[in-house]
Structure formats: C-alpha cells, structure tokens
Design a protein around this motif. Structure first.
Motif: not given
Length: 236
Positions: A2-25
C-alpha cells in the motif's frame, strides 16, 4: 504494497518533470541557435553590413536578435530551475522556473500581437534598406555601395529592381552581371512578348461564330458526316 503506490506516482511525476525540463532546455538552445543564425547568417549579415544604423531594418535586426537571445536564456534558466527543483524537491526553485516560463509566454504573446498588427513591417524595412543602397550604388558606381549591392545580389540571386516591362538603363544594366543579368534580360523579353501577344490577341476580330443548339429529349446527337460515311457500310 500500500505504501509503494504513492511513492511510485511521485517517482513517475519526477521523471515527467525531468523529461519536460530536458525538452525545454533543448527548445531554449534551439531558439538561441536560431537567433544567432538570424543575426550572423549570410542572407541577414549581408543586408546588415550594407544598411546603416539609422535604417529601420538595422534596428529591427538587433531587436529580433536580443529578443531571441533573451527568450532562449529564460527557457534555459527555467529548465535548469525546474530540473533542480525536481531533484531537490525545492518549492522556491520550482516557483522560479514557472516564473521564467510565464515571462516567455508573455513575451511570445506580445510578439504575436505585434506581428498581427504589423504583418509587413519586416519586409518593408528590408526593401527600404535595399532601395536606399540601390540608389546610392546608382549614384556612385565605383564606391563601396556598388560592392555591397553586388554582394546582396549574389547572395539572394537577384538583379536590380526594374519593372519586367521596361528595359534597363546603362547605369542599371551595369549593376547586373553574369548569369543573373542574362536571366533578367530573358525574363524581360519573355514578359514583353507575352504582353504584346495578349494585347494583339485581344484586338483581333473573330470571324467565325459558334452556336450551341438545344438538345431535344429522346433525340440522338448527329455525328459528323465523315464518321457517318466511314461507319455506314460494314466490311465484308
């Protein structure tokens, strides 16, 4: 589990932000490259060297370069701040990144608004700079304006600014050289021939008149007599 669900969503959001920052760069670097090509490119640089600082084209040329570099810097800074905020989970850095993106969006809206209300200002400034240089070259055939005008014509593959229905004078013909001059002379001759052909054809009286008869329902159209004779008797 049960504790792995929110943590996985946080990691997915971080990956999306990093990819977005890379394309903006990448977008910021591409805009910086485009601004550099706009200022130092062959087609723009040859006009910039020929135009003086007092012409509207030179002021607009520098303004476009500075705006492009500023937008590229804001995009790059926003991408770096967004990536750093994602890794460190810092809200202040994320706010700074969004502020950079908001400034870029506002600047683009202003540019689009200016372009909508002045659709031909860039083209008019470019043509004014060329006309001014052309007039100076006509008055001074052995000076620097002539060399600058020839450089522009070689770069843009153009020749003079005369009408296709008028012949070049001795001074204007001296400013055209090589293959481009031959092309312009050929284009002028062809345009003049077409113009005279159209004018002559429009003044001719047509002797023959053709009428279309209304077709009666149920009646087959008659074929020409030549075809009726050739198809009248079958071959044995």
């Amino acid at each position: 589990m049960a504790a792995m669900g929110p943590w996985s969503r946080v990691r997915a959001a971080k990956c999306q932000m990093l990819v977005t920052s890379f394309f903006v760069l990448l977008l910021g670097l591409s805009m910086a490259t485009l601004a550099a090509l706009t200022y130092f490119g062959a087609h723009f640089a040859v006009i910039g060297r020929a135009s003086s600082d007092r012409t509207p084209y030179e002021a607009m040329h520098r303004w476009a370069f500075y705006v492009g570099i500023s937008l590229a810097g804001l995009l790059t800074l926003g991408a770096i701040l967004g990536a750093a905020a994602t890794v460190r989970e810092a809200g202040g850095l994320m706010a700074g990144g969004f502020l950079c993106f908001a400034l870029v969006f506002g600047a683009l809206v202003q540019v689009a608004f200016w372009r909508f209300h002045n659709p031909t200002q860039v083209e008019d400034a470019l043509l004014d700079a060329y006309d001014l240089l052309y007039d100076r070259a006509v008055k001074n055939l052995s000076g620097t304006p002539r060399q600058q005008l020839l450089a522009i014509q070689d770069t843009f593959l153009c020749c003079g600014k005369s009408s296709p229905f008028s012949l070049l004078g001795d001074v204007e013909a001296g400013l055209c050289r090589g293959e481009q001059a031959a092309r312009q002379v050929y284009a002028m001759l062809l345009s003049s021939f077409l113009w005279f052909a159209i004018r002559s054809g429009g003044s001719l009286d047509r002797k023959g008149k053709y009428t279309l008869s209304r077709r009666v329902p149920g009646c087959q159209p008659q074929e020409p007599s030549f075809f009726r004779r050739s198809q009248g008797s079958p071959k044995l």
